[in-house]
Design an enzyme around this catalytic site. Structure first.
Site, PDB file in Angstrom:
ATOM      1  N   ASN A 176       8.399  -0.829  10.036  1.00 55.04           N
ATOM      2  CA  ASN A 176       7.373   0.053  10.584  1.00 55.04           C
ATOM      3  C   ASN A 176       6.536  -0.746  11.576  1.00 55.04           C
ATOM      4  O   ASN A 176       5.999  -1.793  11.234  1.00 55.04           O
ATOM      5  CB  ASN A 176       6.510   0.628   9.474  1.00 55.04           C
ATOM      6  CG  ASN A 176       7.334   1.442   8.488  1.00 55.04           C
ATOM      7  OD1 ASN A 176       8.223   2.188   8.892  1.00 55.04           O
ATOM      8  ND2 ASN A 176       7.076   1.279   7.209  1.00 55.04           N
TER       9      ASN A 176
ATOM     10  N   ARG B 299       3.777   0.061  13.049  1.00 58.41           N
ATOM     11  CA  ARG B 299       2.402   0.556  13.138  1.00 58.41           C
ATOM     12  C   ARG B 299       1.539  -0.051  12.029  1.00 58.41           C
ATOM     13  O   ARG B 299       2.060  -0.678  11.102  1.00 58.41           O
ATOM     14  CB  ARG B 299       2.416   2.070  12.934  1.00 58.41           C
ATOM     15  CG  ARG B 299       2.956   2.438  11.555  1.00 58.41           C
ATOM     16  CD  ARG B 299       2.865   3.898  11.200  1.00 58.41           C
ATOM     17  NE  ARG B 299       3.182   4.099   9.795  1.00 58.41           N
ATOM     18  CZ  ARG B 299       4.397   4.181   9.295  1.00 58.41           C
ATOM     19  NH1 ARG B 299       5.447   4.081  10.076  1.00 58.41           N
ATOM     20  NH2 ARG B 299       4.574   4.351   7.995  1.00 58.41           N
TER      21      ARG B 299
ATOM     22  N   VAL C 219      -0.958   3.393   6.384  1.00 60.31           N
ATOM     23  CA  VAL C 219      -2.013   4.039   5.593  1.00 60.31           C
ATOM     24  C   VAL C 219      -2.543   3.064   4.538  1.00 60.31           C
ATOM     25  O   VAL C 219      -3.749   2.940   4.335  1.00 60.31           O
ATOM     26  CB  VAL C 219      -1.459   5.318   4.907  1.00 60.31           C
ATOM     27  CG1 VAL C 219      -2.507   5.930   3.977  1.00 60.31           C
ATOM     28  CG2 VAL C 219      -0.992   6.338   5.934  1.00 60.31           C
TER      29      VAL C 219
END
Ligand code: MV4
Length: 447
Positions: free
Chosen positions: A288, A290, A293
């Site tokens: 990932n 990014r 969360v």
């Protein structure tokens, strides 16, 4: 360093990014849909630009509107947060072409990791353990050949997928035609490309991911792992670090391998390498590109501000920390609170009549909610993240129970009662759960 950052997101993550900017003396630009005109991320920012109607495809996914907002406000960088355009290589490339810094890896690195077949290949070449699998499949015949070589059960995955959409399991040869065609159809609908590949299916893994930070000078550090196995329908519900499944030598071993691999790949900024873990072995799933969360649990045990580091890296600064500087302290758990019915999971948008967030030592609440706020129905239903930190896992569980009991949210249904049920389960308390555990528990709860 940047003077002004445009935050291309909404909700709690827009606030999270704004806070890091403020502490660095950087001005912020919020973007928002018509629906979000009164949202907290708009109120806190130095400037705000409306980028379109409520529907995300017309606003938070509207690339020209967001880039125009950055140009007219004179922002020198864009932070995409998570979701929306955060892993969209075309958007990152557009941002780069406008002479604006994208706070994340290069568009080329994002494109590589967005292609799950290419990412697997790159990961393997860089020394990461991958599950037995195939290249992109050309035909059903091709699928038979590869499935036989890999051995059943196999899982058919979308080449441009991720996050679990469009995956189909074939337990035996007879299941393959249907799994192949269903996966292709779902991939085409969700990701426009119908390209698929195969992997050996792991029946009872845990989801364990490693957080890394990498600057533009070849420095890479790892910030340990997060266990995200408590999930439902590919949506994480509770995450914790360290993983109750790993001992110190297993942890150090995989983290060392990951650090070397990321250095080899030449990746920059924050990233997460996602593994399935079964029978003491790791299998690379995807990377990932990014901020995630669940990043606050890593921040809790390391004391490192991940957004600050992302911004520093994107501006060309060297990492603030060497691996030897990173000290892990205690245990952290994050619970995602959704505005949903805790039994049916039907979204429950509406006005927040009363709001009391828990506090005290080791309690962090990341949320955009305020009393009187109206939760829109057109976006994600997550309304708060409760992040608990304590010196060990049992201390964190006690504190989590206390904090959930203290949380007051009136006016909408929330998943707090579900979270309370989960943390009372002996398997959760023992830490002996896999990626299917929550769905199995929910099935039992209903019968
Ligand atoms: C798998 C798997 C079993 N075997 N791959 C779903 C999300 C994506 N990142 C990877 N996923 C899976 N890949 C093999 N070879 C099972 C899943 C999976 C899953 C993984 C992590 C967390 C939750 C999950 C829920 C269903 C399936």
């Amino acid at each position: 360093m940047f003077e002004k950052i445009l935050i291309a997101n909404r909700g709690e993550i827009a606030l999270r990014i704004h806070r890091a900017c403020r502490e660095m003396g950087i001005k912020t630009v919020a973007v928002h849909s018509e629906e979000d005109a009164n949202a907290m991320h708009v109120r806190l920012a130095d400037e705000a630009v409306c980028i379109g109607p409520a529907k995300a495809s017309d606003s938070y996914l509207n690339k020209p509107a967001i880039i125009s907002a950055a140009v007219i406000t004179g922002a020198d960088a864009i932070h995409p947060g998570y979701g929306f355009l955060s892993e969209n290589a075309d958007f990152a490339e557009m941002v780069e072409r406008h002479g604006i810094a994208f706070i994340g890896p290069s568009s080329a690195q994002m494109r590589l990791m967005g292609d799950k077949v290419a990412a697997r290949k790159a990961a393997q070449k860089a020394g990461l353990p991958v599950a037995p699998g195939s290249p992109e499949l050309n035909s059903l015949d091709d699928a038979y050949v590869w499935a036989k070589r890999i051995g059943f059960p196999v899982i058919v995955k979308a080449k441009n997928g991720g996050g679990g959409k469009g995956m189909k399991i074939a337990y035996k040869q007879e299941d393959l035609p249907e799994a192949y065609s269903l996966a292709k159809a779902e991939a085409k609908a969700a990701f426009t490309s119908d390209a698929v590949y195969l992997e050996k299916f792991l029946a009872h893994p845990r989801h364990i991911e490693i957080q890394i930070l990498a600057d533009h000078y070849g420095n890479v550090i790892h910030l340990g792992e997060r266990d995200c196995s408590i999930q439902r329908g590919n949506q994480k519900v509770i995450e914790e670090t360290p993983s109750p499944a790993l001992n110190e030598s297993a942890r150090q071993n995989i983290c060392k391998i990951v650090r070397k691999a990321i250095q080899k790949i030449g990746y920059t900024n924050a990233g997460t390498i996602e593994f399935l873990y079964e029978d003491g072995k790791f299998y690379f799933m995807e990377m990932n590109t990014r901020l995630q969360v669940e990043h606050p649990i890593t921040e809790a045990v390391t004391g490192i501000d991940l957004v600050r580091e992302q911004i520093r890296i994107a501006s060309g600064a060297k990492l603030s920390y060497k691996q030897e500087d990173i000290k892990f302290y205690g245990h952290a758990i994050e619970c995602r609170v959704n505005a949903e019915n805790p039994f049916t999971f039907v979204p429950s948008p509406g006005k927040i009549e009363e709001w009391h967030a828990p506090g005290g030592l080791g309690v962090r609440v990341d949320s955009e909610i305020y009393s009187g706020y109206k939760i829109p129905s057109c976006y994600d239903s997550m309304i708060a993240k409760l992040i608990i930190h304590s010196k060990n896992r049992s201390g964190a569980l006690m504190r989590l129970r206390r904090a959930l009991d203290e949380f007051v949210i009136m006016g909408v249904d929330t998943t707090i009662p579900l979270l309370q049920d989960i943390i009372a389960e002996p398997d959760f308390i023992d830490g002996t759960y896999d990626i299917h555990w929550l769905e199995d528990m929910l099935a039992k709860r209903c019968s």
